[in-house]
Structure formats: structure tokens, C-alpha cells
Design an enzyme around this catalytic site. Structure first.
Site, short mmCIF file in Angstrom:
data_model
loop_
_atom_site.label_atom_id
_atom_site.label_comp_id
_atom_site.label_asym_id
_atom_site.label_seq_id
_atom_site.Cartn_x
_atom_site.Cartn_y
_atom_site.Cartn_z
N LYS A 165 -9.15 -8.33 7.08
CA LYS A 165 -9.26 -6.98 7.66
C LYS A 165 -8.96 -7.30 9.30
O LYS A 165 -9.89 -8.35 9.97
CB LYS A 165 -11.00 -6.42 7.59
CG LYS A 165 -11.08 -6.23 5.79
CD LYS A 165 -10.22 -5.24 5.54
CE LYS A 165 -10.28 -4.56 4.08
NZ LYS A 165 -9.53 -3.67 3.68
N ASP A 198 -4.94 -6.17 7.07
CA ASP A 198 -5.18 -4.90 6.36
C ASP A 198 -6.05 -4.06 7.84
O ASP A 198 -7.18 -4.54 7.95
CB ASP A 198 -6.04 -4.57 5.38
CG ASP A 198 -6.45 -3.11 4.90
OD1 ASP A 198 -5.88 -2.37 5.59
OD2 ASP A 198 -7.16 -2.97 4.17
N GLU A 224 -1.03 -3.82 6.58
CA GLU A 224 -1.19 -2.79 5.65
C GLU A 224 -1.92 -1.75 6.40
O GLU A 224 -2.87 -2.03 7.31
CB GLU A 224 -2.43 -3.31 4.67
CG GLU A 224 -2.79 -2.02 3.59
CD GLU A 224 -3.45 -2.51 2.47
OE1 GLU A 224 -4.30 -1.64 1.72
OE2 GLU A 224 -3.33 -3.65 1.87
N LYS A 271 -4.76 2.45 -5.24
CA LYS A 271 -6.02 2.49 -5.29
C LYS A 271 -6.40 3.77 -6.16
O LYS A 271 -6.30 5.04 -5.94
CB LYS A 271 -6.90 2.77 -4.03
CG LYS A 271 -6.84 1.29 -3.43
CD LYS A 271 -7.62 1.36 -1.94
CE LYS A 271 -7.54 0.09 -1.34
NZ LYS A 271 -8.34 0.04 0.12
#
Length: 374
Positions: A165, A198, A224, A271
Site C-alpha cells: 500500500k 496499490d 494499482e 473483487k
């Protein structure tokens, strides 16, 4: 076969890592799951889960999912749960949008369908490729060396993919901090590993370009969800030096069609709850396949029930397009069901058991908060 009963459960899932940190200062310590049981008139039952990633990830939250199920459930009684597309049409007729509410019901119908014909869900979705799948970790934002240590720890447990992240604001360290996070996490990269940086929409084109220019050449990763809007994403796409995959911007089928038409990215994070369940995920899988887009099959978060759906869907994606699947149950501490996928050298295959192959822990769920019956 007809739907005779629908039950709604609410369960709190503590985060296994203490505090999960995302871009923009977002923090999560637990996740609120909505779990649905669908029972047919012959006693066959199916289970599904929807666990939104808090209320600040996408336009979805647990109480909203519960309200959506309450809107939909009475209108599904008496319908054949095996007609999954028709069930979805009925849900769309009652409630526009709210994919996260529909996802749990949809997954439960697929689980029930599989049990009714004694087949695993992956076989009903097109068939398992039979190729074991790599799993991807979720490395929350933090100090670069701490993130590196978490990657090493997940690597030791067999993870081949790592979603790191990023998305630091300027006052938090900005592009410099994010570039250090990426360098640290990739420092010990092993052959065959796959890395995602991401941002969860936390960058704008300027900060993304500044970050990329701070990185040394030759780092193998994909970016991402760098930006929160289509305009920003397309602006960055024209100048970006690494592959881009999208997540939050692709919820509906038409979002994916837009991505393809505009050549806005090279793949997606598929997802299941965000898409609205296994039925729309199957369509999005096929659109990606037709366009040559890569996929990581994941969910926002979730327990064992959600993980089972991830494994079954992931098994149907051609290996050349599938990067990893998310072991969502590793992110929470409560076991909602027994699910035993086949493990081969750290990689995963769905079990041969019918439906999703789960045995639900009723004690962990408690009593249903609401139920509907014929």
C-alpha cells in the site's frame, strides 16, 4: 426447487494485524461482515458473505449491505436459486446498484446450486484449470523497513504475490516515502514473485509521476488504482512507465467496457463483492479474457466464506491472465467456516466438495438478525 428461507447474520471480524492503514489516513481495526444463508424447499442450503472494507473504501458499508438484503430478500422467496442470472435480474429489479448487498445472496445461491447437483462451484462457473494458484499478501502502509519485514514474513508463509500500500500525502512524506516503500519491499524480490504498488486512488498524476521518477530503473511491479477519477487515470496513463491495473474505478460491467475502449489499464483487481457477486464476476472475467487483461481475483476483505468464493472464481481464470488470489481469511481472526482448499507447494486449488466446500461455524455467527420464509 424454490427458495424457502433467507437468513441474515451480522458478524464482526477483527483485523489480524492490529491496525490496517490505507492512503489518506484511513485506518481499520475490524470489519463488519454480512452473511446470508439461503435454504431451498428441499432443505439444501447455501452461504454467502459480503464484508465491505469500511465505509471509506468504495460506496459500501455493512449497514448498507444489511439494508440492501432487507430490501431484496422478500422478493426472492419462491424463485429457483439455481437460475443465478434470473435471481440477479430479480435483485436488480428491486434495488438499483448496491453490489455489496447483492454479493452475499448471489454467492449463497451458487453454493446452494453446487450442493444441489453435487458439484463444486468452480465447475459451474466454467471449470477449474487445475493449475494451482499463487496467493497475494496485503501489506498495509507504514515505514519502508517495516513493510519490507512484513513482505519477508509473508514470503516465508508461501505468498508469491505482494500488494504493498502506498499513497502518502505530502505532509506524510509524499512521493519520496512511497518510492522508499516500493524499493524496500522489492529489495529481496525472489524469482516468480509478483508485486503490486496499490495507491487505492490516493495519488494524482503529479504525485504519481514524481514517485515513479524517484525509482531506479528495472523494478518489476505494477501500479494499482493510482488515481480516484477516470480523468486523472487517463492523464497518468499517457505518461506512465509501468503497467497500470484498476480496482475501485471498475465495479460495473460498463466500467470494464470503458476501460477496454479507452485502453486505460492493463488489468484489474477483480473483487467479488465489489463486482456484486460471482455472477457479475464471471462476466467481468470473460470480458478481461476477451481483451487480454490480467486479473488478480480478490475481495474487499472477508472471512473463510468469502475466501472460498475467491478460490473457486480464481480457479476458472486462464493461468496466463491470472496473477494471484487473495487469502482474505488471513486478514481476520474469526473463523466463520471450515474451508480446506488443496495446497501444492504453497499454491491453492479448490476442493472437490460440492458448492463452495465450506462447513459453516454456526456458533461464530450467532443467531440471525433477520429471516424471511415462504
Amino acid at each position: 426447487m424454490k427458495i424457502a428461507t433467507i437468513e441474515l447474520y451480522e458478524v464482526t471480524l477483527p483485523y489480524s494485524g492490529g491496525v490496517y492503514q490505507l492512503s489518506g489516513g484511513r485506518e481499520y481495526r475490524h470489519f463488519d461482515a454480512v452473511i446470508v444463508r439461503v435454504e431451498a424447499d428441499d432443505g439444501t442450503e447455501g452461504w454467502g458473505e459480503s464484508t465491505p472494507f469500511g465505509g471509506t473504501y468504495i460506496a459500501a458499508h455493512a449497514r448498507g449491505a444489511r439494508a440492501g438484503v432487507e430490501e431484496i430478500a422478500p422478493h426472492l422467496l419462491g424463485r429457483d436459486p439455481r437460475q443465478t442470472d434470473r435471481i440477479y435480474d430479480a435483485m436488480d429489479e428491486v434495488l438499483v446498484g448496491h453490489n455489496h448487498a447483492k454479493a452475499a445472496i448471489d454467492a449463497a445461491c451458487w453454493d446452494l446450486f453446487g450442493k444441489s447437483v453435487n458439484r463444486p462451484v468452480c465447475e459451474l462457473l466454467g471449470g477449474s484449470t487445475g493449475i494451482p494458484m499463487a496467493t497475494i499478501s496485503s501489506i498495509y502502509a507504514g515505514a519502508p523497513e517495516e513493510m519490507r519485514e512484513r513482505v519477508v514474513e509473508h514470503r516465508s508463509r508461501g505468498y508469491l504475490g505482494h500488494s504493498i500500500k502506498i499513497g502518502a500525502l505530502d505532509h506524510e512524506g509524499g512521493p519520496m516515502l512511497d518510492s522508499e516503500r516500493i524499493r524496500a519491499c522489492l529489495a529481496d524480490r525472489q524469482p516468480g514473485e509478483y508485486f503490486i504498488a496499490d495507491a487505492n486512488g490516493g495519488l494524482v498524476p503529479e504525485t504519481a509521476m514524481r514517485m515513479l521518477r524517484l525509482l531506479p530503473d528495472g523494478l518489476d511491479f505494477v501500479l494499482e488504482a493510482p488515481c480516484s477519477t477516470w480523468r486523472e487515470t487517463l492523464s497518468l496513463r499517457r505518461h506512465c512507465t509501468v503497467p497500470i491495473i484498476l480496482d475501485e474505478l471498475v465495479m460495473e460491467d460498463e466500467n470494464l467496457a470503458r476501460l477496454i475502449a479507452l485502453d486505460a489499464a492493463d488489468g484489474i483487481g477483480l473483487k467479488i463483492t465489489k463486482a456484486g457477486g460471482l455472477t457479475p464476476s464471471r462476466r467481468q472475467r470473460d470480458l478481461c479474457r476477451a481483451a487480454g487483461l490480467t486479473m488478480s481475483v480478490q475481495d474487499t476483505v472477508g472471512s473463510d466464506i468469502a475466501y472460498a468464493a475467491i478460490v473457486h472464481m480464481g480457479a476458472t481464470v486462464p493461468p496466463r491472465l491470472l496473477r494471484c488470489i487473495l487469502n482474505s481469511r488471513d486478514m481476520v481472526t474469526l473463523e466463520t467456516a471450515r474451508f480446506d482448499p488443496v495446497m501444492r507447494d504453497g499454491r491453492v486449488l479448490p476442493p472437490d466438495a460440492p458448492g463452495l466446500g465450506i462447513n459453516v461455524n454456526r456458533e461464530a455467527l450467532g443467531a440471525p438478525v433477520q429471516a424471511w420464509s415462504l
